[in-house]
Design a protein around this motif. Structure first.
Motif, PDB file in Angstrom:
ATOM      1  N   UNK A 251       0.927  -1.356   0.261  1.00  0.00           N
ATOM      2  CA  UNK A 251      -0.049  -0.082   0.139  1.00  0.00           C
ATOM      3  C   UNK A 251       0.729   1.132   0.168  1.00  0.00           C
ATOM      4  N   UNK A 252       1.936   1.241   0.637  1.00  0.00           N
ATOM      5  CA  UNK A 252       2.900   2.420   0.795  1.00  0.00           C
ATOM      6  C   UNK A 252       3.473   2.683  -0.598  1.00  0.00           C
ATOM      7  N   UNK A 253       3.686   1.523  -1.304  1.00  0.00           N
ATOM      8  CA  UNK A 253       4.243   1.479  -2.566  1.00  0.00           C
ATOM      9  C   UNK A 253       3.168   2.204  -3.808  1.00  0.00           C
ATOM     10  N   UNK A 254       1.999   1.677  -3.521  1.00  0.00           N
ATOM     11  CA  UNK A 254       1.096   2.068  -4.341  1.00  0.00           C
ATOM     12  C   UNK A 254       0.914   3.744  -4.226  1.00  0.00           C
ATOM     13  N   UNK A 255       0.904   4.086  -3.173  1.00  0.00           N
ATOM     14  CA  UNK A 255       1.038   5.873  -2.887  1.00  0.00           C
ATOM     15  C   UNK A 255       2.147   6.261  -3.644  1.00  0.00           C
ATOM     16  N   UNK A 256       3.493   5.699  -3.603  1.00  0.00           N
ATOM     17  CA  UNK A 256       4.470   6.404  -4.264  1.00  0.00           C
ATOM     18  C   UNK A 256       4.255   6.265  -5.912  1.00  0.00           C
ATOM     19  N   UNK A 257       3.896   5.179  -6.533  1.00  0.00           N
ATOM     20  CA  UNK A 257       3.421   4.818  -7.961  1.00  0.00           C
ATOM     21  C   UNK A 257       2.330   5.933  -8.233  1.00  0.00           C
ATOM     22  N   UNK A 258       1.232   6.313  -7.281  1.00  0.00           N
ATOM     23  CA  UNK A 258       0.254   7.236  -7.863  1.00  0.00           C
ATOM     24  C   UNK A 258       0.760   8.642  -7.694  1.00  0.00           C
ATOM     25  N   UNK A 259       1.965   8.797  -6.926  1.00  0.00           N
ATOM     26  CA  UNK A 259       2.558  10.113  -7.160  1.00  0.00           C
ATOM     27  C   UNK A 259       3.580  10.519  -7.934  1.00  0.00           C
ATOM     28  N   UNK A 260       3.829   9.485  -8.615  1.00  0.00           N
ATOM     29  CA  UNK A 260       4.744   9.467  -9.993  1.00  0.00           C
ATOM     30  C   UNK A 260       6.177   9.536  -9.360  1.00  0.00           C
ATOM     31  N   UNK A 261       6.400   8.910  -8.081  1.00  0.00           N
ATOM     32  CA  UNK A 261       7.677   9.010  -7.487  1.00  0.00           C
ATOM     33  C   UNK A 261       8.524   7.629  -7.889  1.00  0.00           C
ATOM     34  N   UNK A 262       7.940   6.762  -8.450  1.00  0.00           N
ATOM     35  CA  UNK A 262       8.628   5.595  -8.711  1.00  0.00           C
ATOM     36  C   UNK A 262       7.589   4.657  -9.757  1.00  0.00           C
ATOM     37  N   UNK A 263       8.396   3.759 -10.515  1.00  0.00           N
ATOM     38  CA  UNK A 263       7.623   3.191 -11.540  1.00  0.00           C
ATOM     39  C   UNK A 263       8.047   1.574 -11.611  1.00  0.00           C
TER      40      UNK A 263
END
Length: 330
Positions: A282-294
């Protein structure tokens, strides 16, 4: 339903077959998932022989999944129609099938705006990288899901990542860079621009760089080695860690290949196997949605081209994840 199956633990051959739909037990937190996309892991056809499942089960590959909840526990945070993704637990068959099973503690909400294929490329690689940096390297103590605390711990640390263009390596580079570490990656010539684009400060071509000689230059030693490939690469990486540092591998216990003439002191060696954990994903989901990582997708296949897909996986030259798109089967 259609499914890819490994006939037995001794076989590396696969077959496409028809299986009954799985039956879930909601009291165990189980959800029935309609699979939209799934992804295999390198070497996973050896797992049943080397690490037999605790209970006999059908040997369906592909631990990563993205799909839609069909049914589950009434009090679940994941209700019918919800879009989810996960690295599911090895105790159950994998996800190279039209319907699969995920439990509450391993599922997470699929990042909004991401395709099924892009989502299926993320879980195992990203969760492994998360657990390396937030738990097992021992740098961000008690910061399991606390990004700010982990940033404080990692800021300014020098980190060497082997196989930094691989599935796990590229996630380690991205997350370590976000945490403020100074990342040095190793990879082949063709992937140097990719690893630079992910945030690495320095990228070493493993074919043309002697790590021992590199590490003897002033200021080159690192605080942490994160090894994603093992064997000779891990042995060479021992020379780069400073006294009191950490050598971590997800491939094998680092001491197995520590050079016989290595004289470093106080170095902690770590080996671990990732576990699927909902709160990490879920933390990774947040970062992906923010465009911070992919994540990165190497290639996309229908289930019935499983032989070609696994051949590509076994070649060791995939750039990102191999993904099966089940919509291509209809």
């Amino acid at each position: 339903m259609q499914a890819i199956i490994q006939p037995n633990a001794a076989s590396d051959a696969l077959t496409l077959t028809t299986l009954p739909l799985p039956v879930i037990d909601p009291s165990l937190g189980e959800h029935l998932i309609r699979v939209k996309a799934c992804a295999p892991c390198a070497g996973e056809l050896l797992w049943p022989k080397n690490f037999p499942p605790p209970n006999p089960r059908e040997l369906v590959p592909c631990p990563d999944v993205a799909g839609v909840v069909v049914s589950g526990p009434e009090d679940s945070p994941f209700q019918p129609g919800d879009e989810v993704y996960a690295r599911t637990n090895y105790v159950r068959p994998g996800n190279a099938r039209e319907f699969s099973v995920g439990v509450t503690d391993e599922l997470a909400h699929k990042p909004k705006g991401l395709s099924w294929v892009a989502a299926a490329a993320i879980p195992v690689s990203a969760e492994t990288a998360w657990q390396i940096l937030f738990i097992h390297a021992g740098i961000a103590v008690d910061a399991e899901t606390d990004f700010a605390a982990a940033q404080t711990a990692w800021n300014g640390k020098r980190v060497l990542v082997t196989a930094s263009s691989g599935g796990v390596g590229m996630w380690v580079v991205q997350l370590a860079t976000l945490l403020g570490a100074e990342v040095i990656g190793t990879c082949g010539t063709a992937n140097i621009p990719l690893v630079q684009s992910l945030g690495a400060k320095e990228v070493l071509d493993y074919r043309h760089t002697n790590l021992r000689e590199w590490a003897e230059q002033p200021g080159k030693k690192v605080d942490v080695v994160i090894d994603c490939i093992g064997r000779q690469s891990l042995e060479d990486a021992w020379w780069t860690v400073r006294n009191g540092g950490v050598v971590l591998s997800i491939f094998q216990p680092p001491k197995q290949v520590c050079p016989t003439d290595y004289k470093g002191t106080g170095v902690k060696d770590v080996f671990f196997v990732m576990e699927p954990v909902r709160r990490h994903l879920e933390e990774i989901t947040k970062l992906v949605e923010l465009g911070k990582c992919h994540g990165m997708v190497d290639s996309v296949w229908p289930l019935d081209q499983y032989r070609e897909a696994f051949k590509r996986l076994d070649s060791g030259h995939a750039r990102g994840k191999i993904v099966f798109d089940l919509s291509l089967n209809h």
